[in-house]
Design a protein around this motif. Structure first.
Motif: not given
Length: 175
Positions: A98-102, A104-106
């Motif tokens: 998820r973070w890779t797709a975005l 960045q991490r939350p």
């Protein structure tokens, strides 16, 4: 609606029990899965792989040794913990994806893996072994059905549900 009908009508085959025998064990499994988020943050921030074979082997060796103290067969305890490790990796891989797709991490402060997270995981190891031994001493009637009902109450999102399924994959297997 079916749960309401089961409760109101007490239909055959309906279970209104919250599986209290499974609750302590599933709560501990859930706590361990909750830590997977912080472990994933640490691994993301430090560009570490999810897979940590040496650490996994270390955990399984300690579980194998400790199993006797809880009255558990070593094979049962290590199989259960191998499932816990794999479940945690499901969470870590899912979050990192998820973070890779975005990109960045939350946001949020990272927790130290060595000084904060691993000691908590080690404490949960004892809790999980204790609760597994309790379940072994009082086996569930129709374990697969009761486990499925309990998991439905513990899963809050698809990733967590998948991880819970993996964490409990062998719970009802007779050894």
């Amino acid at each position: 609606m079916p749960i309401v009908l089961c409760f109101i009508l007490t239909l055959p085959g309906c279970s209104t029990s919250s599986q209290p025998e499974l609750k302590p064990l599933l709560d501990a499994v859930g706590q361990r899965l909750d830590l997977a988020y912080s472990v994933a943050v640490h691994k993301w921030d430090n560009d570490l792989p999810v897979e940590a074979p040496a650490r996994e082997q270390e955990v399984l060796q300690r579980v194998q040794i400790a199993a006797h103290d809880y009255g558990l067969p070593a094979e049962r305890a290590t199989a259960f913990f191998a499932d816990q490790i794999e479940a945690n990796k499901i969470i870590q891989y899912g979050l990192i994806e998820r973070w890779t797709a975005l990109g960045q991490r939350p946001s949020g402060q990272a927790r130290n893996l060595a000084t904060e997270l691993r000691p908590r995981l080690d404490t949960l190891q004892s809790t999980l072994l204790f609760e597994l031994s309790n379940l072994e001493r009082k086996p569930l009637n129709d374990c697969p059905r009761q486990l499925a009902n309990a998991l439905a109450q513990h899963a809050s999102d698809p990733l967590r549900h998948t991880a819970l399924l993996r964490a409990t994959a062998q719970l009802c297997v007779k050894r």
